[in-house]
Write a protein that holds these residues in place. Structure first.
Motif: not given
Length: 523
Positions: A258, A288, A294, A296, A334-335, A337, A369
């Motif tokens: 992450m 990324h 993932v 943030n 799904w990545q 955040g 997400a």
């Protein structure tokens, strides 16, 4: 299906359409420019590492000399690999050392020389991209072999002493106590450094320096913990600041999982030039995406400077923009955040219900997400009993609304640097609430047209109003005007100001960067 909040699908589509309208001029702007950090990241992909005796990275030394000789409007790759093809040095490191000593002069090759340079540069950078691909495969294999975190939300805990060799045992202890994600926060001010420090570091200020060696050491230690615990422990750091593309590249090369990577955080809270930030963040997010990392985002920061009720719609607006920028760069749901926070003043009537409304709105707007749910900080007073209770309420909102990544709140937050015992108590709080509440989000349904539903729909309506106002701003990139006006976090940041502006370059005809081409999918 309209979900628990009865959000009108047409209104949601309108919000995303407006985010695309506001964001697309920024993407065009990013594609038209490069930055010195993007170019240095390309050298790092090609394998250039290390630093001189004074600690200045060789990528900086080489980039500075090329910039002085040819400028960066055409990119670094053509003049650098032209020099290698001409036999000025046998490898990148030797070339950088000779350049620093003043014994190499760079040029922009033409014709066959340019073709040979492009071929050599692409071959070298492709090797770095393949290493990033291999690290993604290694992560997948390790998760399959040792197992993954058994439940969501993932429990996210911050560890950073300044000394990487002290961070490691603390991170491993946190993993044994239940943390699923370890975040090694960066030393204060690193985002303003226009170079990435080299090697393992033993001193930092309120954090530990992000370096390739520190990444490698912590990843290896958490791999040991993953095998010990029978679940993969994820590692987080920060791809932000003036070296955002380079740090993203190092994260991909060393298998971080992450990265903090918000599209506007550096602009608003570090006064980094907006154009530089948007150029750097697009490249970083492409890395990324390739690395399976993932991201943030940092919407929680807006609520540390603006009122969490009045400015709730700015959080949702930023989430929609972050989603657009991320997907344009190749990231998948799904990545994402996407960030939000439990930051309403506890003295506000119905504060808990308002927090529920805001959190559930984020959950339903971005159903696929993971979302990153941030604990209270602004209204922590030093009363540890009150703080512990607030953190419990924060954890309960996370359980009620099905958040994906839950950052552990500390009862001493914003007062002192937490002790290990503070972290242990905080983890006990999280475990109790999540074990007791279980999958309570399956049962929690707010009353139709009740307070929570009305509030969520109000925030969404205000979000659309803000996006419409931004879209109507004059100029080719209206989001830049909105940022300059202080729309987000009450910070006014003009497009022609801020740190790092001198490191932004409009691409000239014939510009070439093999990393950009490979990440864009160009052969």
């Amino acid at each position: 299906m309209r979900g628990k909040l009865d959000l009108d699908p047409a209104v949601v589509r309108q919000a995303r359409s407006l985010a695309r309208k506001v964001g697309s001029p920024i993407v065009r702007l990013a594609k038209q420019h490069t930055t010195v950090s993007v170019e240095r990241a390309t050298l790092r992909m090609a394998g250039l590492a290390g630093a001189d005796a004074e600690g200045t990275p060789w990528v900086n030394r080489l980039a500075d000399v090329v910039r002085a000789d040819t400028g960066l409007e055409h990119g670094l790759a053509l003049p650098v690999w032209d020099a290698l093809v001409r036999g000025e040095a046998e490898d990148l490191l030797t070339l950088a050392q000779k350049a620093a000593a003043g014994s190499v002069t760079f040029r922009l090759p033409e014709g066959r020389d340019a073709t040979r340079s492009r071929t050599a540069a692409t071959r070298a950078v492709r090797a770095g991209v393949r290493r990033i691909d291999a690290q993604r495969t290694a992560r997948d294999r390790m998760i399959k072999r040792v197992g993954d975190a058994p439940r969501t939300p993932w429990i996210y805990l911050i560890v950073a002493t300044g000394d990487i060799h002290e961070d490691i045992p603390q991170a491993q202890a946190a993993a044994r106590a239940g943390a699923d994600v370890i975040a090694v926060i960066r030393s204060t001010g690193q985002s303003l450094l226009d170079y990435v420090p080299e090697g393992a570091t033993r001193e930092g200020f309120a954090g530990t320096y992000a370096t390739q060696e520190n990444f490698r050491l912590m990843r290896a230690a958490l791999d040991d913990s993953s095998r010990e615990l029978g679940r993969y422990v994820r590692l987080t750091n920060y791809a932000s600041g003036l070296c955002m593309p380079e740090i993203a590249t190092l994260a991909g090369l060393e298998r971080l999982d992450m990265m903090l990577n918000d599209s506007m955080y550096g602009i608003l809270f570090r006064d980094i030039n907006p154009i530089r930030t948007f150029v750097d963040q697009r490249f970083s997010r492409q890395v990324h995406a390739r690395a399976g990392i993932v991201i943030n985002t940092g919407e929680d920061n807006y609520l540390t400077t603006a009122d969490a009720v009045e400015a709730a719609h700015t959080v949702t607006t930023s989430q929609l923009l972050n989603e657009y920028f991320a997907k344009e760069a190749g990231l998948e749901d799904w990545q994402l955040g996407l960030g939000h926070a439990f930051e309403i003043d506890p003295e506000v009537p119905q504060s808990f219900r308002l927090e529920l409304a805001h959190a559930l709105l984020a959950r339903e707007l971005f159903p696929h997400a993971p979302l990153k749910w941030m604990p209270p900080t602004r209204h922590m007073t030093g009363d540890v009993f009150r703080g512990y209770l607030l953190d419990g309420f924060f954890n309960l909102v996370g359980a009620l609304t099905g958040q994906g990544i839950l950052l552990v709140g500390m009862m001493t937050e914003a007062v002192v640097t937490p002790w290990l015992s503070d972290r242990d108590l905080a983890l006990q709080n999280v475990r109790y609430v999540l074990d007791a509440a279980g999958d309570l989000h399956e049962d929690f349904v707010p009353a139709p047209d009740g307070f929570i539903v009305r509030r969520a729909n109000q925030v969404l309506a205000e979000t659309i109003g803000l996006l419409e106002r931004i879209a109507d701003e004059p100029g080719k990139a209206p989001l830049l005007e909105a940022i300059a006006d202080g729309t987000f976090g009450l910070m006014k940041r003009p497009a022609d100001g801020g740190r790092g502006l001198d490191g932004v370059f409009r691409k000239a005809e014939g510009f070439f960067n093999p990393a950009m081409d490979l990440l864009d999918g160009t052969p």
